[in-house]
Design a protein around this motif. Sequence first.
Motif, PDB file in Angstrom:
ATOM      1  N   VAL A 165       4.652   1.535  -8.345  1.00  0.00           N
ATOM      2  CA  VAL A 165       3.283   2.053  -8.408  1.00  0.00           C
ATOM      3  C   VAL A 165       3.186   3.123  -9.486  1.00  0.00           C
ATOM      4  CG1 VAL A 165       1.463   3.270  -7.145  1.00  0.00           C
ATOM      5  CG2 VAL A 165       2.874   1.555  -5.975  1.00  0.00           C
ATOM      6  N   ALA A 166       2.248   2.943 -10.409  1.00  0.00           N
ATOM      7  CA  ALA A 166       1.987   3.932 -11.455  1.00  0.00           C
ATOM      8  C   ALA A 166       0.598   4.515 -11.239  1.00  0.00           C
ATOM      9  CB  ALA A 166       2.082   3.305 -12.838  1.00  0.00           C
ATOM     10  N   VAL A 167       0.527   5.827 -11.151  1.00  0.00           N
ATOM     11  CA  VAL A 167      -0.748   6.537 -11.032  1.00  0.00           C
ATOM     12  C   VAL A 167      -1.073   7.125 -12.397  1.00  0.00           C
ATOM     13  CG1 VAL A 167      -1.968   8.440  -9.921  1.00  0.00           C
ATOM     14  CG2 VAL A 167      -0.333   7.067  -8.605  1.00  0.00           C
ATOM     15  N   GLY A 203       4.518  -5.400 -14.512  1.00  0.00           N
ATOM     16  CA  GLY A 203       4.700  -5.593 -13.081  1.00  0.00           C
ATOM     17  C   GLY A 203       4.297  -4.432 -12.201  1.00  0.00           C
ATOM     18  N   PHE A 204       3.882  -3.315 -12.802  1.00  0.00           N
ATOM     19  CA  PHE A 204       3.443  -2.170 -12.021  1.00  0.00           C
ATOM     20  C   PHE A 204       2.124  -2.453 -11.299  1.00  0.00           C
ATOM     21  CE2 PHE A 204       6.408   0.420 -14.438  1.00  0.00           C
ATOM     22  CZ  PHE A 204       6.706   1.462 -13.586  1.00  0.00           C
ATOM     23  N   LYS A 205       1.994  -1.895 -10.110  1.00  0.00           N
ATOM     24  CA  LYS A 205       0.694  -1.787  -9.459  1.00  0.00           C
ATOM     25  C   LYS A 205       0.070  -0.482  -9.963  1.00  0.00           C
ATOM     26  CE  LYS A 205       2.690  -2.291  -5.411  1.00  0.00           C
ATOM     27  NZ  LYS A 205       2.892  -2.407  -3.934  1.00  0.00           N
ATOM     28  N   ILE A 206      -1.186  -0.546 -10.377  1.00  0.00           N
ATOM     29  CA  ILE A 206      -1.803   0.565 -11.099  1.00  0.00           C
ATOM     30  C   ILE A 206      -2.880   1.245 -10.266  1.00  0.00           C
ATOM     31  CG2 ILE A 206      -3.043   1.265 -13.186  1.00  0.00           C
ATOM     32  CD1 ILE A 206      -0.253   0.155 -13.736  1.00  0.00           C
ATOM     33  N   ALA A 207      -2.836   2.581 -10.228  1.00  0.00           N
ATOM     34  CA  ALA A 207      -3.907   3.383  -9.642  1.00  0.00           C
ATOM     35  C   ALA A 207      -4.537   4.212 -10.754  1.00  0.00           C
ATOM     36  CB  ALA A 207      -3.366   4.284  -8.544  1.00  0.00           C
ATOM     37  N   LEU A 208      -5.801   3.985 -11.003  1.00  0.00           N
ATOM     38  CA  LEU A 208      -6.534   4.704 -12.043  1.00  0.00           C
ATOM     39  C   LEU A 208      -7.349   5.820 -11.404  1.00  0.00           C
ATOM     40  CD1 LEU A 208      -7.957   1.595 -13.933  1.00  0.00           C
ATOM     41  CD2 LEU A 208      -6.010   2.978 -14.658  1.00  0.00           C
ATOM     42  N   ILE A 209      -7.204   7.032 -11.937  1.00  0.00           N
ATOM     43  CA  ILE A 209      -7.970   8.174 -11.445  1.00  0.00           C
ATOM     44  C   ILE A 209      -8.761   8.784 -12.595  1.00  0.00           C
ATOM     45  CG2 ILE A 209      -7.810  10.513 -10.496  1.00  0.00           C
ATOM     46  CD1 ILE A 209      -5.399   9.663  -8.920  1.00  0.00           C
ATOM     47  N   GLY A 210     -10.028   9.060 -12.348  1.00  0.00           N
ATOM     48  CA  GLY A 210     -10.889   9.684 -13.346  1.00  0.00           C
ATOM     49  C   GLY A 210     -12.185  10.119 -12.691  1.00  0.00           C
ATOM     50  N   ALA A 234      -7.458  10.700  -2.675  1.00  0.00           N
ATOM     51  CA  ALA A 234      -7.021   9.604  -3.547  1.00  0.00           C
ATOM     52  C   ALA A 234      -5.585   9.214  -3.237  1.00  0.00           C
ATOM     53  CB  ALA A 234      -7.160  10.025  -5.005  1.00  0.00           C
ATOM     54  N   HIS A 235      -4.761  10.214  -3.002  1.00  0.00           N
ATOM     55  CA  HIS A 235      -3.348   9.953  -2.679  1.00  0.00           C
ATOM     56  C   HIS A 235      -3.219   9.101  -1.421  1.00  0.00           C
ATOM     57  CE1 HIS A 235       0.505  11.275  -0.668  1.00  0.00           C
ATOM     58  NE2 HIS A 235       0.947  10.767  -1.799  1.00  0.00           N
ATOM     59  N   GLN A 236      -3.987   9.421  -0.412  1.00  0.00           N
ATOM     60  CA  GLN A 236      -3.935   8.648   0.830  1.00  0.00           C
ATOM     61  C   GLN A 236      -4.388   7.208   0.611  1.00  0.00           C
ATOM     62  OE1 GLN A 236      -2.562   9.474   3.804  1.00  0.00           O
ATOM     63  NE2 GLN A 236      -1.871  11.285   2.692  1.00  0.00           N
ATOM     64  N   SER A 237      -5.435   7.022  -0.185  1.00  0.00           N
ATOM     65  CA  SER A 237      -5.937   5.675  -0.468  1.00  0.00           C
ATOM     66  C   SER A 237      -4.903   4.857  -1.232  1.00  0.00           C
ATOM     67  CB  SER A 237      -7.241   5.754  -1.267  1.00  0.00           C
ATOM     68  OG  SER A 237      -8.254   6.377  -0.511  1.00  0.00           O
ATOM     69  N   ILE A 238      -4.271   5.482  -2.216  1.00  0.00           N
ATOM     70  CA  ILE A 238      -3.263   4.787  -3.026  1.00  0.00           C
ATOM     71  C   ILE A 238      -2.052   4.431  -2.171  1.00  0.00           C
ATOM     72  CG2 ILE A 238      -1.650   5.063  -4.957  1.00  0.00           C
ATOM     73  CD1 ILE A 238      -3.842   6.932  -6.212  1.00  0.00           C
ATOM     74  N   GLU A 253      -3.028   1.484   0.139  1.00  0.00           N
ATOM     75  CA  GLU A 253      -3.327   0.182  -0.469  1.00  0.00           C
ATOM     76  C   GLU A 253      -2.248  -0.329  -1.421  1.00  0.00           C
ATOM     77  OE1 GLU A 253      -7.264  -0.678  -1.764  1.00  0.00           O
ATOM     78  OE2 GLU A 253      -8.144   0.993  -0.634  1.00  0.00           O
ATOM     79  N   LEU A 254      -1.541   0.588  -2.095  1.00  0.00           N
ATOM     80  CA  LEU A 254      -0.551   0.166  -3.089  1.00  0.00           C
ATOM     81  C   LEU A 254       0.874   0.562  -2.733  1.00  0.00           C
ATOM     82  CD1 LEU A 254      -2.417   1.054  -6.434  1.00  0.00           C
ATOM     83  CD2 LEU A 254      -2.441  -1.112  -5.178  1.00  0.00           C
ATOM     84  N   GLY A 255       1.013   1.688  -2.058  1.00  0.00           N
ATOM     85  CA  GLY A 255       2.334   2.230  -1.773  1.00  0.00           C
ATOM     86  C   GLY A 255       2.471   3.612  -2.395  1.00  0.00           C
TER      87      GLY A 255
END
Length: 271
Positions: free
Chosen positions: A5-7, A27-34, A70-74, A77-79
């Motif tokens: 997982v990449a944030v 292959g990363f699962k991506i979390a975008l924050i903005g 956001a951390h809890q959501s990521i 849903e992603l790990g």
Amino acid sequence: MKDKVAVVTGGSGVLCSVMAKHLSLQGFKIALIGRTLSKLENVANEIKETGGTVLAIAADVLDKDALLSAHQSIKSELGTCDVLINGAGGNHPDATTSMTEFDSTTNEGKGFFDLDHKAVGGVFDLNFLGTFLPSQIFGKDMIGKEGCSIINLSSMSAYSPMTKVMAYSAAKAAISNFTEWMAVHFASAGIRVNAIAPGFFLTDQNRALLTNSDGSLTDRGNTILSQTPMKRFGKPEELVGTLEWLIDDSSTFITGIVVPVDGGFNAFSGV
């Protein structure tokens, strides 16, 4: 890199969106924050079109509660986070002078004594605290895991401050110093912390400073290219090789460095 997982903060920006899309292809699962969800979703849709897994979350990097949410959501849903890219940052017009040097013969333009202290503080907050807070929140995920990295975004102005952008230059110098501090602090925990210092890339923030409406270079743009041995601006895709190297297992003994990706700008003395 598969299923890690990449944030990415500042995930809708020109540079960080390219980084996020590249990591997705690896292959990363991506979390975008903005701050703007619609912009994040545009990037997320591009990632989905290539088969990637992505989550877009609107959150201000200066809002700790929003980041915790956001951390809890990521995490749900992603790990948990394996790689954090602290890409959020920027400047403010009220923290920028119009003069390149002090001139006592004129009252025209904005000099050092005209800078708004709240704007200067805001630039420091956005760049430094906007890196500190995500590192504090997402860094906890990395404790006890292998292959985790924090990547900060420094700047050419951290090495030698650029005229006009005093606050931005000082804030990016703080990022380079903070990168080294964190690298030492977390070395025993196995978390590597490095930074990339991009040279001059055309982004939404600097395009009007470096180019005219017809696409020609401004005086500042010409000055920059005259000091860049490769005589051109960088392309966002030219950052991903350094990014991949810094987070890959081939660089497990590398921490606490700032890597210029600048076409030779930092190496050139001007002579």
